[in-house]
Write a protein that holds these residues in place. Structure first.
Motif, short mmCIF file in Angstrom:
data_model
loop_
_atom_site.label_atom_id
_atom_site.label_comp_id
_atom_site.label_asym_id
_atom_site.label_seq_id
_atom_site.Cartn_x
_atom_site.Cartn_y
_atom_site.Cartn_z
N ASN A 65 26.59 2.87 25.09
CA ASN A 65 26.02 4.00 24.37
C ASN A 65 26.56 3.96 22.95
OD1 ASN A 65 24.29 6.44 24.58
ND2 ASN A 65 26.16 7.42 23.84
N PHE A 66 25.84 3.29 22.08
CA PHE A 66 26.28 3.16 20.69
C PHE A 66 25.86 4.39 19.91
CE2 PHE A 66 25.84 -1.30 22.09
CZ PHE A 66 27.14 -1.72 21.85
N ASP A 67 26.80 4.96 19.16
CA ASP A 67 26.46 6.07 18.27
C ASP A 67 25.60 5.60 17.12
OD1 ASP A 67 28.17 8.39 19.36
OD2 ASP A 67 29.60 6.73 19.22
N TYR A 68 25.90 4.39 16.62
CA TYR A 68 25.16 3.83 15.50
C TYR A 68 24.84 2.37 15.78
CZ TYR A 68 27.24 7.87 13.14
OH TYR A 68 27.66 9.14 12.81
N VAL A 69 23.67 1.94 15.31
CA VAL A 69 23.31 0.53 15.34
C VAL A 69 22.90 0.12 13.94
CG1 VAL A 69 21.72 -1.22 16.24
CG2 VAL A 69 22.55 0.61 17.75
N MET A 112 21.61 7.40 20.74
CA MET A 112 22.04 6.88 19.44
C MET A 112 21.80 7.92 18.35
SD MET A 112 20.49 3.50 17.61
CE MET A 112 18.91 4.35 17.48
N ARG A 113 22.75 8.03 17.44
CA ARG A 113 22.61 9.00 16.35
C ARG A 113 21.73 8.46 15.22
NH1 ARG A 113 28.48 11.69 15.20
NH2 ARG A 113 27.19 12.69 13.60
N ARG A 114 21.87 7.16 14.89
CA ARG A 114 21.04 6.60 13.82
C ARG A 114 21.02 5.08 13.89
NH1 ARG A 114 20.82 9.38 8.11
NH2 ARG A 114 19.29 10.58 9.30
#
Length: 331
Positions: A66-70, A107-109
């Protein structure tokens, strides 16, 4: 915060990884199995192998994360065929985004590294005007077309996918290999340029691209696209002049050739490269890039909305780049 950087072994990607570590992110470097990890030696880096040719294999690799940002920095700037650009830069982006959606990660962004090249040779009438976000892209390179198509795919997804697109102009700095060829040529006493019409060029140092990436994680509105440069405009000879000075002003011959000479060189360069199955910098895309006269772009939205402020002008960036090339025995 957990961040995934694709293309982490590449020129720009490796600097993004370093900055993510400096900021305390749990940093995951997306690489291919065959990628060099020479700039990814920090033991804090987590590695994940990604196959952009397959949406299913990407989903399998991302499952459970679960990546917050990519930050999608993976891509190619040189290929044997135009279809290869589409496979990597466009279809690879499609596969990655679909895999992220399939795994339902919160993901946030998503940050996509595109290019000013998506616009092609526009506003070429003198006096040159800045290319703005309101202009219509007309890419004249296979690279630019593949990047634009990836941008259009992101635009088609809808509000459930939060993304920002960064469009840097010519990116240079330590570890970069294409502009390095100019430094190498000057050290060998030859500076080569093409065309007799005025050419306005823009640059952005790699660390300023990195700055914009991390600003874009939490600033700006989803779906926005931002140009990146150092805010200055240079003439075609300025870069080589600065390189010449940093190299101790070796004697040199400055060769200025008409456009048709470049057309011949790149035509045969690409033909020979295909025969040998080797990727060459002297190709049809390079012809269109070098003949383009206007590379001005409007960075005001990036400054206003992201808080982006370039820290490196060309003089400072070239000084640091040449110092790195010397220290690492490239020059």
């Amino acid at each position: 915060m957990k961040i995934l950087i694709t293309g982490a072994s590449g020129f720009i990607g490796s600097f993004i990884v370093e900055e993510a570590l400096r900021r305390g992110f749990e940093t995951w470097a997306g690489v291919r199995g065959s990628s060099s990890r020479s700039y990814l030696g920090d033991p804090r880096i987590h590695f994940i192998e990604l196959d952009f040719s397959s949406e299913d294999r990407l989903a399998q690799a991302l499952d459970g994360h679960n990546f917050d940002y990519v930050v999608h920095a993976a891509g190619v700037t040189k290929c044997l065929t135009a279809s290869d650009f589409m496979k990597v830069n466009y279809q690879g982006t499609v596969n990655l985004v679909n895999a992220i959606l399939k795994t339902k990660m919160s993901m946030r962004r998503f940050i996509y590294l595109s290019s000013l090249s998506v616009f092609g040779a526009i506003r070429e009438e003198q006096p040159y005007q800045e290319i703005t976000e309101h202009d219509t892209p007309r890419p004249n390179t296979a690279y630019g077309k593949s990047k634009l198509k990836a941008e259009q795919f992101l635009d088609s997804i809808g509000n459930e996918f939060n993304y920002i697109v960064l469009r840097p102009t010519g990116v240079y700095g330590p570890r970069e290999k294409d502009y390095f060829l100019m430094a190498k040529s000057i050290k060998q006493h030859v500076d080569f340029s093409v065309g007799f019409q005025r050419q306005d060029i823009t640059f952005v140092y790699v660390q300023d691209v990195v700055q914009a990436v991390f600003l874009a994680l939490d600033h700006g509105m989803s779906g926005r696209k931002y140009f990146l440069s150092d805010g200055n405009v240079y003439q075609s000879s300025t870069f080589s002049d600065y390189l010449h000075e940093e190299l101790g002003k070796p004697w040199w011959i400055r060769v200025k050739a008409p456009i048709w000479v470049l057309r011949l060189v790149t035509f045969f360069g690409e033909h020979i490269g295909r025969m040998r199955h080797t990727i060459t910098a002297l190709n049809n895309d390079k012809f269109n890039i070098l003949k383009q006269r206007n590379w001005r772009c409007d960075i005001e939205p990036a400054c206003d909305e992201l808080g982006y402020h370039p820290h490196y002008d060309l003089r400072k960036g070239v000084t640091e780049s040449v110092a790195w090339y010397k220290e690492n025995h490239w020059l």
